[in-house]
Design an enzyme around this catalytic site. Structure first.
Site, PDB file in Angstrom:
ATOM      1  N   TYR A 170       0.831  -1.198   0.000  1.00 19.71           N
ATOM      2  CA  TYR A 170       0.000   0.000   0.000  1.00 19.71           C
ATOM      3  C   TYR A 170       0.869   1.253   0.000  1.00 19.71           C
ATOM      4  O   TYR A 170       1.840   1.375   0.743  1.00 19.71           O
ATOM      5  CB  TYR A 170      -0.899   0.033   1.251  1.00 19.71           C
ATOM      6  CG  TYR A 170      -1.482   1.396   1.510  1.00 19.71           C
ATOM      7  CD1 TYR A 170      -2.494   1.903   0.707  1.00 19.71           C
ATOM      8  CD2 TYR A 170      -0.974   2.209   2.523  1.00 19.71           C
ATOM      9  CE1 TYR A 170      -3.007   3.177   0.915  1.00 19.71           C
ATOM     10  CE2 TYR A 170      -1.485   3.490   2.740  1.00 19.71           C
ATOM     11  CZ  TYR A 170      -2.498   3.965   1.928  1.00 19.71           C
ATOM     12  OH  TYR A 170      -2.990   5.224   2.124  1.00 19.71           O
ATOM     13  N   GLY A 198      -4.815   6.025   0.325  1.00 21.83           N
ATOM     14  CA  GLY A 198      -6.134   6.107   0.929  1.00 21.83           C
ATOM     15  C   GLY A 198      -7.146   5.281   0.173  1.00 21.83           C
ATOM     16  O   GLY A 198      -6.953   4.087  -0.109  1.00 21.83           O
ATOM     17  N   ASN A 222     -12.783   6.436   3.463  1.00 26.30           N
ATOM     18  CA  ASN A 222     -11.676   5.577   3.908  1.00 26.30           C
ATOM     19  C   ASN A 222     -11.291   5.987   5.325  1.00 26.30           C
ATOM     20  O   ASN A 222     -11.252   5.166   6.243  1.00 26.30           O
ATOM     21  CB  ASN A 222     -10.492   5.702   2.953  1.00 26.30           C
ATOM     22  CG  ASN A 222      -9.270   4.951   3.462  1.00 26.30           C
ATOM     23  OD1 ASN A 222      -9.360   3.778   3.816  1.00 26.30           O
ATOM     24  ND2 ASN A 222      -8.138   5.638   3.536  1.00 26.30           N
ATOM     25  N   GLN A 223     -11.053   7.284   5.514  1.00 26.91           N
ATOM     26  CA  GLN A 223     -10.773   7.814   6.846  1.00 26.91           C
ATOM     27  C   GLN A 223     -12.116   8.165   7.502  1.00 26.91           C
ATOM     28  O   GLN A 223     -12.459   9.321   7.691  1.00 26.91           O
ATOM     29  CB  GLN A 223      -9.882   9.052   6.742  1.00 26.91           C
ATOM     30  CG  GLN A 223      -8.545   8.802   6.090  1.00 26.91           C
ATOM     31  CD  GLN A 223      -7.741  10.071   5.871  1.00 26.91           C
ATOM     32  OE1 GLN A 223      -8.085  11.137   6.354  1.00 26.91           O
ATOM     33  NE2 GLN A 223      -6.665   9.954   5.106  1.00 26.91           N
TER      34      GLN A 223
END
Length: 517
Positions: A63, A70, A424-425
């Site tokens: 990643y 993200g 995502n966050q």
């Protein structure tokens, strides 16, 4: 007196634990940073980077290295573009706003990031660590906007300014002026870095802004507890209060160590064992009688907050982490700043409560209904001129304003998590906002303390003039003498802002810490 750079032992970075005090000393340049030259430490750093290089050669998927960032983690990056990805990360995060961090704050941030990367789990090159160390050594400080972090996926936007400077972009504060990083790096013997795969993530995807700020906030809060205790002793004596509210046996029945410690200091300051009991007024109002219970909460909170901040300081907190021993890539969420958010939300609450108790003490001191014989507004004017002089009337209003603003800031930042970055966050810590809030509460509370120092100087001198409270205990007599060097007795009305700022400067330089100075 502060020591100059190089006059004290360096803070050595090698992955072993650093303390909050180490970061504070680096922030004021009482100590300088130094990477450990031990071969084993450098070998561990290089082993992580070498493992990541091998993984990429073998077409591994990592990643933020072979994928987008993200929510874009499902996007594969063509091998020929992998080397460009770090540049894009710090470039598109260049969207900070607000004030720039101060030099002290910026040094604390750099120290916290260096400490994290030296854990050896971030797969960065040795050259990157040297570059970060040298920014601290030469005091070439990235200009970091304070606002723009939600405190999970780390302090991405503010730390992008660190990454960009190391690559010769954006600006630094150097030798007293704002300058281009591209111009400054060669002057301190550095060439702009070309970040390797994952190195932008390693620099940016962590909790180092909130942690660096938390170290400074912790130190300032400890000084608040110290001075607030001494000022309470002054105010008890000046208001002809009851020193026996702080009796040792009384406090043994409630075994919180913080209030017990504060009460012990008050007993010593007031020489409570020699004080006569006031049989006419058995109990003072809460702001005096319960001061150990208010300041003591801060004292107790400082203990666990120090350990919590130190734990975060000594963590590897980017994502993914690279295990150089087990040769594994570990995807997780160590960038989440929940512990710092908790510590800073708590700190601003307990510090503001200390401001509040001092504000209430001042309200008693200036009011003839409650100050037991002192003049109205603690005016030092006598005779016919007393009619046109107002003493500390405006000071009390300002102290009340600063206290109200500090209390307003105590809403926990951590409860305002927002879903960001395409969900995502979707749960974030707000730890950096909490840390900035805490610093603002401390700034306001320090103004309250400085105002209270003016009031204590005035009130004790006026009580001495009345001659009805016996001898001023030695510790308070010494304190009054020190205050008198900085602040003249207010007899004729005068502006007090210069006195206030003088006291604030000394307070923030560590001059006014009666039990630890």
């Amino acid at each position: 007196m502060q020591q100059g750079p190089g006059s004290a032992e360096a803070v050595v970075f090698n992955g072993s634990p650093l303390s909050v005090d180490d970061v504070v000393a680096l922030s004021t340049r009482q100590r300088l940073a130094r990477l450990d030259a031990a071969p084993a430490f450098r070998e561990r750093i290089e082993r992580g980077a070498a493992f990541l290089d091998r993984l990429l050669r073998e077409d591994g998927v990592v990643y933020g290295v072979t994928t987008g960032y993200g929510d874009s983690c499902t996007v594969s990056v063509p091998p020929e573009l992998v080397a460009e990805l770090p540049h894009h990360l710090y470039t598109y995060h260049g969207i900070g706003a607000g004030r720039f961090l101060t030099p002290e704050e910026t040094r604390a941030v750099l120290a916290a990031r260096l400490a994290s990367l030296c854990q050896g789990a971030s797969a960065v090159s040795w050259e990157l660590l040297v570059q970060l160390e040298q920014l601290l050594v030469h005091d070439a400080l990235p200009l970091i906007p304070a606002e723009g972090s939600v405190g999970a996926s780390g302090d991405l936007t503010p730390l992008s300014y660190v990454a960009a400077v190391m690559c010769g972009e954006r600006e630094v504060w150097f030798e007293g002026s704002r300058q281009r990083a591209a111009d400054v790096l060669p002057r301190i013997g550095l060439a702009p870095l070309k970040l390797r795969p994952k190195e932008a993530l390693a620099l940016m995807n962590g909790t180092s802004v909130m942690t660096g700020l938390a170290c400074l906030a912790w130190r300032r809060a400890a000084a608040v507890a110290d001075l607030a205790t001494r000022l309470t002793a002054c105010n008890v004596w000046a208001s002809a209060g009851n020193a026996h509210h702080f009796d040792e046996t009384l406090f043994a029945f409630k075994p919180h160590p913080g209030p017990q410690r504060v009460a012990a200091r008050l007993r010593d300051d007031l020489q409570a064992d020699q004080a006569e009991r006031n049989e006419k007024r058995l109990q003072d109002r809460y702001s005096l009688r319960c001061a150990p219970h208010v300041i003591g909460v801060l004292e107790d909170a400082l203990v666990w907050m120090r350990q919590t901040i130190a734990n975060e300081l000594n963590s590897a907190n980017d994502n993914p982490l690279i295990d150089p021993d087990g040769e594994r890539v570990l995807h997780g969420g160590h960038f989440y700043g929940g512990h710092i958010a908790l510590a800073m939300d708590t700190l601003k609450n307990v510090v503001a409560n200390v401001a509040d108790v001092l504000d209430r003490q001042l309200a008693l001191l200036v009011d003839t209904r409650f100050n037991h014989g002192l003049p109205s507004n603690l005016s030092g004017a006598t005779g016919p001129r007393a009619a046109i002089n107002h003493g500390l009337k405006a000071l009390q209003i300002s102290v009340s304003a600063w206290t109200a603003e500090a209390l307003k800031q105590t809403m926990p930042a951590s409860v305002f998590s927002r879903s960001t970055e395409c969900h995502n966050q979707d749960k974030v810590s707000m730890g950096t906002i909490a840390a900035r809030d805490a610093l603002r509460v401390l700034e306001l509370t320090e103004q309250v303390l400085a105002g209270m120092m003016i009031a204590a100087r005035q009130a004790m001198a006026l009580r001495q003039r009345l001659g009805d409270a016996g001898r001023l205990p030695p510790a308070l007599a010494d304190f009054l003498a020190q205050l008198s060097d900085d602040v003249a007795l207010v007899e004729e009305d005068r502006a007090l802002d210069i006195d206030l700022q003088r006291l604030l400067t000394g307070l923030r330089a560590g001059r006014w810490e009666p039990y630890h100075g």
